[in-house]
Design an enzyme around this catalytic site. Sequence first.
Site: not given
Length: 382
Positions: A163, A246, A374
Site C-alpha cells: 500500500r 478498508s 489507508e
Amino acid sequence: MDQPTPALSTLTTLRVGGVPERVVQPEATEELVQVAREVWASGDNWLLLGGGSNTVASDDGFDGTVIRIATRGIERIPADGVVRLRVQAGESWDELVAHTVREGWSGIEALSGIPGLVGAAPVQNIGAYGQELSSTLVAVDFLDFATGEVRRMTAAELGLGYRTSVFKQGIAGIVLAVELELAENDEVTGAALSRPIGYSQLADALGVTIGARVPAVELRRAVLRLRASKGMILDAADPDSVSAGSFFTNPIVSENFARSLPADAPRWPTTPAEPDVVTPLAAAGAAGGLATAAQAGAGLAHGTYAVKLSAAWLIEKAGIHRGFALPGSSAAISSKHTLALTNRGGATAAEIVQLAGYVQSRVQSEFGVILQPEPVLVGLTL
C-alpha cells in the site's frame, strides 16, 4: 450560468466533506497537463481527486483547487507474447478489470471490485486476494510537480510496497496513464486462466487449492461475491458500502513483536518497504515515548523477518464489534467488516475521524499497535 461548486461529500464514496474553493475536471490528457501547470504556477493549494473512494475530506471543504481526473482511453501496445496496455488515469479501475477478463487476458482479475480510477492504482499499489498491481505494472506516465514535465517512470522506479509507492513518500504530481502487462489466453484450453491463486479465502470460495488456476471470469465472479459480502462493492442499496473501503492498513511488525501477540492472531511473513508504527507496551520506557517500528522491531536488522498482521482481527479482539458506533454519532463500523468505517446517513467528517481515533486507541491500548489509516485525509488529522 455558472454551476455551483460541488461539495466534496458528493464527490467521495464516504459522502463527507465541505465545498472546495474550485473544482476543475479536464477530460483530455493535454488539458489535464495544462490545467495542472496553471494551478501549480499560481501557487494555489491543489487536491487531486479521482473516484473519491480513498479520500476523507474535512467538513470545512478545501481552500484551493480540486483537480478531478476524467481522462479516458485504453490502448493496446504491440508486444511479443504478452498483452501490453496503456490506460488513461481517468478510466474506472473495475471497468478496466472487466474489460481485460472479457478480452481473455489475465493478471488483474483478483483486483475486481476495487473502486476508484486507474491513476490512483499505483499510488498505493492496490492489492487484494493475493494479487497486487506491482505484479503487472510496467510503467506510468507522470506529470512531475517539481519540474512541470511529463516523464515515463518504470515500475522499478516507483518503490512499490504494501500500500505504498514513491508517490506516498513525497514525490508530488499526477499519474497520467499506466502501462500494464497481462497474459494472453491459455494456449492449451483456449480460455483465459487466472494467475495462480494465492489467497486461501478465495481458493476456498472456488473449491480449489492454493496455487490452482481457474477461468479468469470465474475468479472475478468469486471476488465480487466476496467483496459484496463484506460491503466492499459500491451499492446504493447497501448502507455498508458508503465507506472508503478498508480504513486501516494491515500493520507490519517485527517477528519478535508478533510473538508477543496471542497465538491465534493471524500473521504472514513479509518484507515491508515502510513498516507501520507499533508501540510495544513494554518498550515505552521511562520517558513514556512511542517506539517506531524500526525501534521496536530492531531485530529486523539481525536476521529476523517482518510480519503482517490482520487489522480486522486486532480491531475485533480489542472489543469493537461490527456495527459499533459511538453514542450520538452517524459514523459506524460496517455491519459486515470491522475494517470499514461507514456513513450511516448525515455523518460528518469529524464523526468519521472521531470513530477512527477511538478504534486506533483501543487497538493500541490492547495490543500496542498503532493502526495507520489507508485513505487520504484532507484537512483532517488522526
